[in-house]
Design a protein around this motif. Structure first.
Motif, short mmCIF file in Angstrom:
data_model
loop_
_atom_site.label_atom_id
_atom_site.label_comp_id
_atom_site.label_asym_id
_atom_site.label_seq_id
_atom_site.Cartn_x
_atom_site.Cartn_y
_atom_site.Cartn_z
N UNK A 215 -6.10 -1.84 27.45
CA UNK A 215 -6.38 -2.26 26.07
C UNK A 215 -5.62 -1.46 25.01
N UNK A 216 -5.00 -0.36 25.35
CA UNK A 216 -4.24 0.37 24.33
C UNK A 216 -2.74 0.15 24.52
N UNK A 217 -2.15 -0.63 23.63
CA UNK A 217 -0.73 -0.95 23.79
C UNK A 217 0.15 0.28 23.70
N UNK A 218 -0.32 1.34 23.02
CA UNK A 218 0.52 2.52 22.90
C UNK A 218 0.76 3.15 24.26
N UNK B 26 0.81 -1.17 0.00
CA UNK B 26 0.00 0.00 0.00
C UNK B 26 0.87 1.26 0.00
N UNK C 50 -12.13 2.47 21.53
CA UNK C 50 -11.07 2.90 22.45
C UNK C 50 -11.23 4.34 22.95
N UNK D 2 1.37 3.16 7.55
CA UNK D 2 0.17 3.13 8.39
C UNK D 2 -0.70 1.93 8.07
N UNK D 3 -0.10 0.87 7.58
CA UNK D 3 -0.93 -0.24 7.11
C UNK D 3 -1.16 -1.28 8.19
N UNK D 4 -0.81 -0.96 9.43
CA UNK D 4 -0.98 -1.94 10.50
C UNK D 4 -1.99 -1.47 11.54
N UNK D 5 -2.69 -2.45 12.10
CA UNK D 5 -3.62 -2.17 13.19
C UNK D 5 -2.81 -1.77 14.42
N UNK E 272 4.39 -3.68 18.29
CA UNK E 272 3.24 -2.93 17.81
C UNK E 272 3.75 -1.90 16.80
N UNK F 278 -13.63 -6.66 13.60
CA UNK F 278 -13.04 -6.59 14.94
C UNK F 278 -11.99 -5.48 15.03
N UNK F 279 -11.21 -5.34 13.96
CA UNK F 279 -10.22 -4.26 13.93
C UNK F 279 -10.92 -2.91 14.10
N UNK G 70 0.18 1.41 27.21
CA UNK G 70 0.72 0.38 28.10
C UNK G 70 2.22 0.23 27.92
N UNK G 71 2.62 0.01 26.66
CA UNK G 71 4.04 -0.27 26.43
C UNK G 71 4.91 0.95 26.61
N UNK G 72 4.35 2.12 26.28
CA UNK G 72 5.14 3.34 26.45
C UNK G 72 5.50 3.51 27.92
N UNK H 143 -3.45 -1.65 17.43
CA UNK H 143 -3.74 -2.31 18.70
C UNK H 143 -3.28 -3.77 18.74
N UNK I 240 -12.69 -10.39 10.73
CA UNK I 240 -11.43 -9.87 11.28
C UNK I 240 -11.43 -8.34 11.16
N UNK J 12 -5.88 4.13 7.11
CA UNK J 12 -5.21 3.34 6.08
C UNK J 12 -5.19 1.85 6.41
N UNK J 13 -5.07 1.51 7.69
CA UNK J 13 -4.88 0.09 7.97
C UNK J 13 -6.13 -0.74 7.69
N UNK K 202 3.52 1.25 16.66
CA UNK K 202 4.16 2.47 17.16
C UNK K 202 5.58 2.21 17.65
N UNK K 203 5.97 0.96 17.73
CA UNK K 203 7.33 0.66 18.17
C UNK K 203 8.29 0.48 16.99
N UNK L 256 -10.70 -0.48 17.58
CA UNK L 256 -10.06 0.82 17.44
C UNK L 256 -11.05 1.96 17.67
#
Ligand SMILES: Nc1ncnc2c1ncn2[C@@H]1O[C@H](COP(=O)(O)OP(=O)(O)OP(=O)(O)O)[C@@H](O)[C@H]1O
Ligand code: SF4
Ligand SMILES: [Mg+2]
Lengths: 380, 334
Positions: free
Chosen positions: B323-326, A107, B253, A112-115, A161, B245-246, B328-330, A117, B242, B228-229, A163-164, B250
């Motif tokens: 539930x938000x890894x951004x 794409x 959240x 930005x092509x990944x979910x 993820x 669910x995405x 959590x992981x940060x 979460x 699938x 985009x995703x 963002x990493x 999202x």
């Protein structure tokens, strides 16, 4: 691999696009972003598709998956892919399975092509399950392998993820996801835009490698003619929704026939050349609303414009080693638009007459030399 | 997990500051309130023949506001007893404030939670539908209903519901929490009566917050649909389930950030709603205690409502973090 490959076992598939028109619904009605495009991707080749922003490259590429997004739609034409048939007619689950399974797509905004979460690995498993892959372990191993070849730590990336990951890493993940199901037609829409020069060269080399290894038919879209020179066998040039020139990379870059192709090549500053040699193409590319609906789409910027250019669409026809759509190039400049399908076939038709080369004398020679240098530099 | 602990600590610290501010504020209000009931009580005790020392001890024990002594002393005593979680007794009924609060809390928390969950689920589902059908008539109508309902304050909703279902077409009880004729306990009549009385307050909470959920969910889904995703997942041939669910995960959240606000708004709305339905919850208790100058109960009610809002905030934020890894992981990396 245990992945199913419904492709014909006898080599890479061919892609035949015929009379494809894609329109977008706008305030001014449905306007074509791709018009009457006929194009072949020869099995096993890499074709580079170039053209200025807005020329319809992404729209054409999305048509290969029958995935033009609303408010757009394919209004006419066909896209025949070997082993799949006409994808424009595919519907439902068949179409879904073809996407990703047989046609891999990277794409344009692959960063930005990944979910956001889910980890890359989880999304890989979602992909595998969507395509009924039995051996998910093998799929993961394959993904890790592909990532490793692109210079990434596969295990770490799969556990990350979005963002990493950096922009370049995400783009490589996008490429991995397009290849991991073993698709045999691969479309890459500006696959290296987020990458620095060295990574870009590295990625292009890997794309080439995997292309050759797996026997793919590949379409690479780019703004960058340098990229085409590096990876492609064939080049196709788009302007205002039309294909204006298509042929072998060396031939076209060394001796461009269409005035637009020539302008594009002249606009590239070269490291070794004099900066003054680079000449920006004057004027702007048309938008959907300003594309003329008859005559040559390029005429407002063309130095060779003739009366016939205002009224008659130049046919996209063979001139020996390539296809060109230009009245100044076609041997029969006064041909009427009634000429049919056969004219567009890649049959070697009228031999390239001297008229064109006579006209293009000084510019063509200069370009030829420079472009040839570029090619040799790349292959060295 | 370190990140979560850190956020939790931050929330608790902010929460304590907020509680302190509210309690101080209450103290100030009580101090300047005309007709000091503590003073009145003190004088009553003197009249009844108690010695000033006895009277002072009794009033102080009752409600922490010494009728004599400096303002600072009063304040310290007041905060000190609250720190010991000793809320004292009602000035009016002499019942322990914690008992009164416990009784009233049920009548607020349960309807507010049921109403919130109902409106959240309904609003989210309808919001998704309105987003998908956003170019159709039904989608427009749903969106419009959301905007209209969101503009209505909850006491207006309560009055309208009361007018329709308790007056014009009296199918539901107008006031109270249960018909007192029934024996409290696990019997059908009692439970049915509880349910009937709860319908209007719950409906009020649900209706007044549902419009917000529709609009929030709709705009959130529309945003995610344009991401985009989602297109990328489609181009990769992901299954519809699938992709759905995405989108859902999202889109939902950002709603958790307003979940806490919504609960807080309902708690404050409860003050009016419970009054309209004469429903014996915290809001009603607060209003009554102010009317009777029952400062201990009033202070306790303020404290509890504040704490409830803080807890709602923390729960929503923790949920969001998990539930938000951004986030959590940060937090973990830092
Ligand atoms: N959703 C849309 N609605 C209306 N017009 C659109 C839409 N998407 C694309 N277009 C128009 O279609 C034309 C072709 O767009 P397309 O994205 O295919 O160009 P492109 O060659 O890929 O450009 P770029 O190099 O910038 O990616 C443009 O004029 C663009 O404005
Ligand atoms: S057809 Fe005419 S206007 Fe178009 S490129 Fe050729 S010469 Fe120029
Ligand atoms: Mg594009």
């Amino acid at each position: 691999m245990t992945l199913t490959t419904p492709m014909s076992p006898d080599g890479p598939p061919s892609v035949r696009i015929r009379d494809l028109t894609v329109v977008y619904r706008t305030a001014a009605g449905e306007l074509p972003a791709v018009r009457d495009v006929s194009m072949d991707l020869a099995p096993g080749t890499v074709t580079g598709l170039v053209g200025e922003s807005g020329s319809g490259k992404s729209t054409l590429a999305l048509s290969l998956l029958n995935a033009v997004q609303p408010p757009g739609r394919i209004s006419a034409g066909s896209v025949d892919i070997g082993g799949l048939g006409d994808v424009v007619q595919l519907r439902g689950d068949k179409l879904r399975q073809a996407r990703g399974g047989q046609i891999g797509y990277v794409f344009q905004a692959a960063q930005n092509s990944l979910n956001p979460l889910k980890t890359v690995g989880k999304q890989l498993l979602d992909l595998g399950r969507s395509h009924d892959v039995k051996d998910l372990r093998a799929l993961v191993a394959e993904a890790r392998d592909l990532l490793a070849r692109m210079g990434l730590d596969g295990a770490r990336v799969l556990d990350s993820y979005q963002h990493e990951l950096s922009g370049g890493m995400r783009q490589r993940v996008g490429i991995m996801l397009a290849l991991v199901l073993n698709a045999h037609v691969v479309v890459l829409d500006e696959p290296t835009t987020a990458l620095d020069m060295i990574t870009q060269a590295n990625i292009l080399e890997i794309i080439r490698e995997i292309h050759a290894e797996r026997g793919l038919t590949t379409l690479v879209i780019t703004h960058d003619i340098g990229v085409v020179a590096e990876v492609a066998d064939e080049i196709a040039v788009m302007y205002g929704g039309r294909l204006v020139e298509q042929g072998p990379v060396r031939a076209v870059l060394g001796d461009p026939h269409h005035p637009y192709t020539r302008g594009l090549i002249q606009a590239i500053p070269r490291l070794t050349g004099d900066i003054d040699e680079a000449q920006a193409l004057p004027g702007r590319p048309p938008t959907l609303t300003t594309i003329p609906d008859q005559g040559c789409v390029f005429r407002s910027r063309c130095a060779l414009r003739m009366d016939v250019c205002d009224t008659v669409d130049p046919l996209f026809q063979s001139t020996g080693d390539r296809m060109v759509a230009c009245h100044a190039v076609a041997p029969a400049a006064t041909f009427t638009t009634t000429t049919s399908e056969s004219e567009r076939e890649m049959t070697p038709s009228r031999a390239w007459s001297g008229i064109g080369s006579g006209r293009r004398e000084p510019a063509a020679d200069g370009d030829g030399v420079v472009a040839r240098e570029t090619n040799e530099g790349d292959s060295a | 997990m370190k990140g979560i602990a850190r956020r939790l600590a931050g929330h608790l610290a902010r929460g304590l500051v907020m509680i302190w501010v509210v309690l101080t504020f209450t103290f100030v209000i009580v101090s300047i309130m005309p007709g000091d009931p503590v003073q009145a009580e003190y004088e009553l005790l003197l009249q009844q023949g108690h010695s000033p020392q006895q009277a002072e001890a009794q009033t102080a024990m009752l409600h922490r506001f010494r009728p004599t002594g400096s303002v600072l002393e009063q304040y310290l005593e007041y905060m000190g007893s609250l720190l010991r979680l000793d809320l004292g007794q009602s000035v009016v009924t002499r019942v322990d404030v914690s008992t009164i609060l416990g009784e009233a809390t049920r009548w607020t928390v349960i309807p507010v939670l049921i109403g919130t969950v109902l409106s959240f689920v309904l609003g989210v589902l309808i919001g998704v539908y309105a987003a998908i059908k956003r170019s159709g008539k039904l989608g427009d109508a749903l969106t419009l209903s959301g905007s209209l309902l969101r503009g209505l304050p909850d006491f207006v909703v309560a009055l309208i519901l009361a007018a329709i279902f308790a007056t014009l077409w009296p199918v539901l009880p107008r006031s109270g929490a249960v018909n007192i004729l029934y024996e409290p306990g696990f019997n059908l009549d009692y439970i049915l009566s509880l349910g009937q009385h709860a319908i209007l307050p719950i409906a009020t909470y649900a209706i007044s917050s549902y419009g917000g959920w529709i609009l929030a969910m709709k705009s959130s889904v529309v945003t995610v649909l344009g991401d985009d995703f989602i297109l990328a997942a489609e181009l990769r041939g992901m299954k519809r389930s699938v992709i759905f669910r995405y989108i859902a995960r999202n889109a939902i959240l950002p709603l958790f950030t307003i979940f806490a606000l919504s609960i807080a708004a309902l708690f404050s709305g409860a003050i009016f709603v419970e009054r309209i339905f004469n429903y014996p919850g915290l809001g009603m208790l607060l209003i009554n205690s102010i009317g009777r100058r029952d400062i201990t109960v009033m202070t306790g009610a303020f404290l509890l409502i504040t704490a409830a809002v803080i807890v709602a905030n923390i729960v929503a934020d923790m949920f969001y973090t998990v539930i938000d890894p951004r986030v959590r992981r940060a937090g973990d990396a830092a």
